[in-house]
Design an enzyme around this catalytic site. Structure first.
Site, PDB file in Angstrom:
ATOM      1  N   GLY A 140      18.683  69.002  -7.926  1.00  0.00           N
ATOM      2  CA  GLY A 140      17.527  68.453  -8.632  1.00  0.00           C
ATOM      3  C   GLY A 140      17.736  66.993  -8.992  1.00  0.00           C
TER       4      GLY A 140
ATOM      5  N   TYR B 248      24.221  82.816  -0.138  1.00  0.00           N
ATOM      6  CA  TYR B 248      22.891  82.757  -0.747  1.00  0.00           C
ATOM      7  C   TYR B 248      22.189  84.119  -0.674  1.00  0.00           C
ATOM      8  CZ  TYR B 248      18.162  81.024  -1.729  1.00  0.00           C
ATOM      9  OH  TYR B 248      16.915  80.807  -2.273  1.00  0.00           O
TER      10      TYR B 248
ATOM     11  N   VAL C 269      24.261  76.586 -15.416  1.00  0.00           N
ATOM     12  CA  VAL C 269      24.003  77.946 -15.921  1.00  0.00           C
ATOM     13  C   VAL C 269      25.201  78.872 -15.748  1.00  0.00           C
ATOM     14  CG1 VAL C 269      21.502  77.870 -15.667  1.00  0.00           C
ATOM     15  CG2 VAL C 269      22.917  78.580 -13.716  1.00  0.00           C
TER      16      VAL C 269
END
Length: 425
Positions: A136, A243, A157
């Site tokens: 980001g 992923y 996180v």
């Protein structure tokens, strides 16, 4: 600018839905003014002329929102930027304290997260963005910094985080193959530990929790299109497994907290999404094709181009996420567009639309290079087919995509074209 008509021939004047007592509707012009806008004014010999050209280029998107735009100055001679702050924030809905929610968005500075933040802010809610800026960027939400309803926290996180909130949109995780394969162990940790920490926070605060899962949990599917009750066909040790399996275990963890601790959960399985603010170099097909075509480079197709994808525009996805969050649906829900293209067909469509936009903006067609499509070897475990069965979303959320692929790609082309002109691409 000619009116834009959705798939049903209805003019698009706003985005969002009124569902389950939650009104997420905002005017499309207001939303566009936050991303389809010039970031800098070139300080050439005639700034006034530059301003005039800028107004002409962007009036069709910004409309009456010019007073809320920042105008950082780009100095072409020294290739430097003088940043300014916004003099005034875009108007946000005034909500009573009982209707104003405290919403945490992890990964809120990413592509999907930033559009969700824009929508929630315009709706008048208090939004906290959590992001470690691995993929980001602060620039995606910088137009809200300083607003009384907005807070941005640099945080990973994987580490615990404490806050009081009513809703958690858990979007944090690199989503493009080059990014999630860059550090496979970190990707798995983000999917598992990040979800564990956010579910723990939801349990403590009794917040409603939505996780952005992915169509990748279906792997290279043997069922087409993919319904939510299909368990998938995933290689657990391949290069994409960090992923794919990370998101699968994140869903397992989410339902563990739901059954064991009564956490109110929502699971959105997101199919291929595109739109402004996509990282132009993240390796995803839409951004790859548009940037290559705008730069006059040949477009790269992997394999023979017969593999298929379904592409949904970002505003349709945000409509679906907000509707799902505020619904009573606790089962996984596919959010995607059923319009299926082969990659080769899509490459030709992008090439056509890039040329159309360039000619509309006054570029002489004779000066444009004839862009070719070149083929490269197929990456490992790349899915051959990908199309969602969105019956559940239509039935339980009364949601379906409104934006055609042509409309969305054209808007994204204009966004990237403006970024190229600024020198920021």
């Amino acid at each position: 600018m000619a009116p834009q008509l959705d798939k049903n021939g209805v003019e698009i004047t706003d985005v969002g839905l009124l569902r389950f007592g939650f009104d997420s509707r905002v005017p499309i012009d207001t939303l566009r003014s936050l991303y389809l806008r010039p970031h800098y004014v070139t300080s050439s010999s005639d700034v006034a002329a530059s301003d005039e050209k800028e107004d002409e280029e962007h009036a069709k998107f910004v409309k009456g929102n010019t007073p809320y735009q920042s105008k950082s100055i780009y100095h072409a001679d020294s290739n430097s930027i003088s940043y300014t702050t916004l003099s005034r924030f875009s108007p946000v809905r005034l909500l009573s304290p009982s209707n104003r929610k405290r919403i945490l968005v992890t990964g809120g500075a990413g592509f999907v997260g930033s559009h969700l933040v824009d929508r929630l802010m315009l709706l008048g809610h208090e939004v906290t963005v959590l992001d470690n800026f691995f993929t980001g960027s602060k620039t995606t939400v910088s137009h809200w910094v300083g607003h009384p309803n907005f807070e941005m926290v640099r945080h990973d996180v994987v580490e615990p985080f404490m806050i009081e909130c009513d809703q958690i949109y858990h979007l944090a995780c690199p989503a493009s193959p080059p990014h999630y394969q860059f550090n496979a162990v970190k990707t798995i940790k983000t999917s598992f530990m990040g979800t564990l920490n956010m579910l723990g926070l939801a349990k403590r605060t009794k917040a409603r929790f939505l996780i952005s899962s992915t169509s990748e949990i279906y792997g290279d599917p043997e069922v087409h299109p993919q319904p939510e009750d299909y368990w998938g066909h995933v290689n657990p040790i391949g290069p994409r497994a960090c992923y794919d399996e990370g998101k699968r275990v994140a869903e397992t963890l989410t339902y563990g907290f739901h059954r064991q601790d009564g956490v109110d959960v929502r699971v959105a399985r997101i199919f291929n999404t595109y739109g402004p603010r996509m990282n132009p170099y993240d390796g995803r097909v839409v951004s790859n094709f548009i940037v290559q075509a705008l730069k006059g480079e040949d477009m790269t197709v992997y394999g023979d181009g017969s593999q298929t994808r379904s592409f949904q525009y970002i505003h349709d996805l945000i409509d679906g996420l907000i509707a799902l969050m505020n619904s009573d649906e606790t089962r996984p829900v596919n959010l995607g567009n059923g319009d299926e293209f082969t990659i080769l067909e899509f490459a030709k469509l992008v090439r056509e639309l890039v040329r159309k936009v360039q000619i509309e903006d006054g570029i002489d067609p004779a000066t444009l290079r004839d862009i070719q499509i070149v083929h490269r070897p197929m990456p490992t475990d790349d899915p051959q087919k990908r199309r969602p069965d969105t019956t559940r979303a239509k039935t339980t959320l009364d949601w379906q995509p409104r934006w055609t692929v042509r409309m969305g790609v054209e808007e994204m082309v204009r966004y990237y074209k403006a970024k190229l002109a600024e020198g920021s691409l």
